[in-house]
Design an enzyme around this catalytic site. Structure first.
Site, PDB file in Angstrom:
ATOM      1  N   LYS A   1      27.105  31.492  27.586  1.00  0.00           N
ATOM      2  CA  LYS A   1      25.874  31.709  26.802  1.00  0.00           C
ATOM      3  C   LYS A   1      25.774  33.174  26.396  1.00  0.00           C
ATOM      4  O   LYS A   1      26.211  34.054  27.136  1.00  0.00           O
ATOM      5  CB  LYS A   1      24.653  31.379  27.650  1.00  0.00           C
ATOM      6  CG  LYS A   1      24.564  29.934  28.053  1.00  0.00           C
ATOM      7  CD  LYS A   1      23.289  29.743  28.842  1.00  0.00           C
ATOM      8  CE  LYS A   1      23.505  28.717  29.905  1.00  0.00           C
ATOM      9  NZ  LYS A   1      22.518  28.812  30.961  1.00  0.00           N
TER      10      LYS A   1
ATOM     11  N   ASP B   1      41.136  22.704  27.555  1.00  0.00           N
ATOM     12  CA  ASP B   1      41.285  21.879  26.340  1.00  0.00           C
ATOM     13  C   ASP B   1      42.643  22.059  25.653  1.00  0.00           C
ATOM     14  O   ASP B   1      43.024  21.227  24.832  1.00  0.00           O
ATOM     15  CB  ASP B   1      40.182  22.219  25.330  1.00  0.00           C
ATOM     16  CG  ASP B   1      38.792  22.072  25.909  1.00  0.00           C
ATOM     17  OD1 ASP B   1      38.632  21.317  26.881  1.00  0.00           O
ATOM     18  OD2 ASP B   1      37.866  22.717  25.386  1.00  0.00           O
TER      19      ASP B   1
ATOM     20  N   ARG C   1      36.913  18.772  24.135  1.00  0.00           N
ATOM     21  CA  ARG C   1      36.196  19.098  22.896  1.00  0.00           C
ATOM     22  C   ARG C   1      36.823  18.374  21.708  1.00  0.00           C
ATOM     23  O   ARG C   1      36.918  17.157  21.745  1.00  0.00           O
ATOM     24  CB  ARG C   1      36.124  20.611  22.670  1.00  0.00           C
ATOM     25  CG  ARG C   1      35.275  21.317  23.724  1.00  0.00           C
ATOM     26  CD  ARG C   1      34.735  22.629  23.277  1.00  0.00           C
ATOM     27  NE  ARG C   1      33.685  22.498  22.280  1.00  0.00           N
ATOM     28  CZ  ARG C   1      32.437  22.079  22.530  1.00  0.00           C
ATOM     29  NH1 ARG C   1      32.074  21.747  23.742  1.00  0.00           N
ATOM     30  NH2 ARG C   1      31.549  22.010  21.549  1.00  0.00           N
TER      31      ARG C   1
ATOM     32  N   GLN D   1      37.139  17.935  36.203  1.00  0.00           N
ATOM     33  CA  GLN D   1      38.389  18.364  35.562  1.00  0.00           C
ATOM     34  C   GLN D   1      38.578  19.878  35.583  1.00  0.00           C
ATOM     35  O   GLN D   1      39.665  20.386  35.339  1.00  0.00           O
ATOM     36  CB  GLN D   1      38.420  17.899  34.091  1.00  0.00           C
ATOM     37  CG  GLN D   1      38.561  16.420  33.950  1.00  0.00           C
ATOM     38  CD  GLN D   1      38.061  15.910  32.603  1.00  0.00           C
ATOM     39  OE1 GLN D   1      38.846  15.681  31.707  1.00  0.00           O
ATOM     40  NE2 GLN D   1      36.760  15.742  32.463  1.00  0.00           N
ATOM     41  N   ARG D   2      37.488  20.592  35.802  1.00  0.00           N
ATOM     42  CA  ARG D   2      37.578  22.061  35.797  1.00  0.00           C
ATOM     43  C   ARG D   2      37.538  22.647  37.196  1.00  0.00           C
ATOM     44  O   ARG D   2      37.711  23.860  37.358  1.00  0.00           O
ATOM     45  CB  ARG D   2      36.411  22.649  34.984  1.00  0.00           C
ATOM     46  CG  ARG D   2      36.544  22.372  33.537  1.00  0.00           C
ATOM     47  CD  ARG D   2      35.715  23.202  32.617  1.00  0.00           C
ATOM     48  NE  ARG D   2      34.560  23.896  33.099  1.00  0.00           N
ATOM     49  CZ  ARG D   2      33.462  24.082  32.378  1.00  0.00           C
ATOM     50  NH1 ARG D   2      33.385  23.567  31.159  1.00  0.00           N
ATOM     51  NH2 ARG D   2      32.471  24.774  32.835  1.00  0.00           N
TER      52      ARG D   2
HETATM   53  O1  F6P Z   1      35.952  23.993  26.708  1.00  0.00           O
HETATM   54  C1  F6P Z   1      36.053  23.510  28.002  1.00  0.00           C
HETATM   55  C2  F6P Z   1      35.048  22.428  28.239  1.00  0.00           C
HETATM   56  O2  F6P Z   1      35.207  21.998  29.568  1.00  0.00           O
HETATM   57  C3  F6P Z   1      35.094  21.267  27.263  1.00  0.00           C
HETATM   58  O3  F6P Z   1      36.152  20.394  27.528  1.00  0.00           O
HETATM   59  C4  F6P Z   1      33.702  20.690  27.415  1.00  0.00           C
HETATM   60  O4  F6P Z   1      33.270  20.037  26.247  1.00  0.00           O
HETATM   61  C5  F6P Z   1      32.877  21.914  27.642  1.00  0.00           C
HETATM   62  O5  F6P Z   1      33.738  22.922  28.125  1.00  0.00           O
HETATM   63  C6  F6P Z   1      31.744  21.711  28.614  1.00  0.00           C
HETATM   64  O6  F6P Z   1      31.066  22.899  28.736  1.00  0.00           O
HETATM   65  P1  F6P Z   1      29.862  23.193  29.738  1.00  0.00           P
HETATM   66  O7  F6P Z   1      30.420  24.007  30.833  1.00  0.00           O
HETATM   67  O8  F6P Z   1      28.896  23.958  28.920  1.00  0.00           O
HETATM   68  O9  F6P Z   1      29.330  21.890  30.213  1.00  0.00           O
END
Ligand code: F6P
Length: 364
Positions: free
Chosen positions: A76, A142, A186, A290-291
């Protein structure tokens, strides 16, 4: 002493800590460099009091195997769009980039290494144009940056998504169900495509190939009429049907400018029902799993290569560039080239052909 400021911006991704550790280790081989971390991207520098931390070898000990980022991140705001509350209670934004550059000079920062996705690389280019000594390191699960063969974090996300397909398979088989797995990415279908191939899915829907619900139905029917009596669908969050509709979520988070994707799996199940699908269906949204967690070895290695190269570019004073992987080398590309175009799945690429070759339906 010379100082390099390191920050992580945008969504987190497995491997960020391995980059930070590599930068610190490479810098510590020079007598006259110290590494400072800015907490939550550039926010750490812009906040009063400043939120920064010294990154020495002790601070980064063994962090290469840790998920997330020890210096925090944000997707942000940023120096060009800092959120401020207006008198009427609404939110606006101000450009604080000049003030930030002055503050960095005051702090004795000689160079900045910004680890981030496309948004962060754009900010880096704009700061470089204003005279700041910046090096970029690409990150995103991504894999949608075109100037590097891969971004770190992506292979870990594919691994997690593949394990999810494997797990869904046993429950789909037991209940003779159609199970839909929604994955991130995305506007790029890389995670979905690779998880579908690695996990042995029947259908894979990606943004680059708009899908026809009747084609998806045909494939499901063929799975039930042949032998298995269940079907697995992997759908990318940015997948669209032939009418081109993206499924999005509203966001009221201050300073969040991305379009929030999510929910396509539920819409797909509803559309299949409407198209007459008689089988039980359930959807799973894999989301931020996934992250999270530890990067797989591939991503730790790539992240470490990026960190070492980024610090070497700082030492060479070769600024305005982003490190990139072009097999078998780690190279530096100008920001302008790095952000010029996205990396999308080509409809006729070898990977899509492979998918078709093992019977995956892409809905076309
Ligand atoms: O760009 C990485 C990503 O994990 C995308 O795959 C997903 O759409 C987005 O970020 C989600 O972002 P946030 O952390 O704002 O939920």
């Amino acid at each position: 002493m010379k100082r390099v400021l390191v920050l992580t911006g945008g969504g987190d991704c497995p491997g960020l800590n391995a980059v930070i550790r590599a930068i610190v280790h490479r810098a510590s081989q020079e007598k006259d460099w110290e590494v400072i971390g800015s907490i939550q991207a550039f926010d750490g520098v812009l906040k009063e009091p400043t939120e920064i931390m010294v990154l020495d070898e002790k601070a980064v000990q063994d962090i290469h195997a840790l998920g997330g980022t020890i210096i925090g991140t944000t997707n942000k705001g940023g120096p060009f769009a800092w959120p401020i509350k207006n008198k009427d209670g609404s939110w606006g934004e101000v450009d604080r980039s000049d003030e930030m550059i002055r503050k960095l000079q005051y702090m004795g920062i000689d160079a900045v290494i910004s680890i981030g996705g496309d948004g962060s690389q754009r900010i880096s280019q704009a700061l470089f144009e204003k005279g700041m000594n910046v090096i970029g390191v690409p990150k995103t699960i991504d894999n949608d940056l075109s100037s590097t063969d891969f971004t770190f974090g992506y292979q870990t996300a594919v691994q997690i998504a593949t394990e999810a397909v494997d797990k869904l398979k046993t429950t789909a088989m037991s209940h003779n169900r159609v199970l839909v797995l929604e994955v991130m990415g995305r506007y790029a279908g890389w995670i979905a495509l690779c998880a579908a191939i690695a996990g042995g899915a029947d259908v894979c829907l990606i943004p680059e190939i708009p899908y026809d619900i009747d084609k998806v139905m045909e494939k499901i029917e063929s799975r039930y009429h042949k032998d298995k009596g269940y079907a697995l669908i992997v759908v990318a969050e940015g997948a669209k049907n032939i009418n081109g509709e993206l499924v999005t979520k509203k966001s009221d988070e201050v300073g969040y400018e991305n379009l929030r994707l999510g929910g396509v799996a539920s819409r797909l199940v509803a559309d299949l029902k409407e198209a007459g699908c008689p089988y039980d269906m359930r959807e799973t949204i894999l989301g931020h799993l996934q992250r999270g967690g530890s990067p797989i070895a591939y991503d730790r290695i790539l992240a470490t290569q990026f960190g070492v190269k980024a610090m070497e570019l700082v030492l060479e004073e070769d600024f305005g560039k982003m490190v990139a992987y072009r097999h078998p080398d780690i190279i530096a590309v100008p920001f302008t080239e790095a952000i010029a175009k996205y990396n999308f799945v080509e409809k006729d690429s070898a990977l899509v052909q492979t998918g078709r070759g093992v019977g995956i339906c892409f809905g076309d």
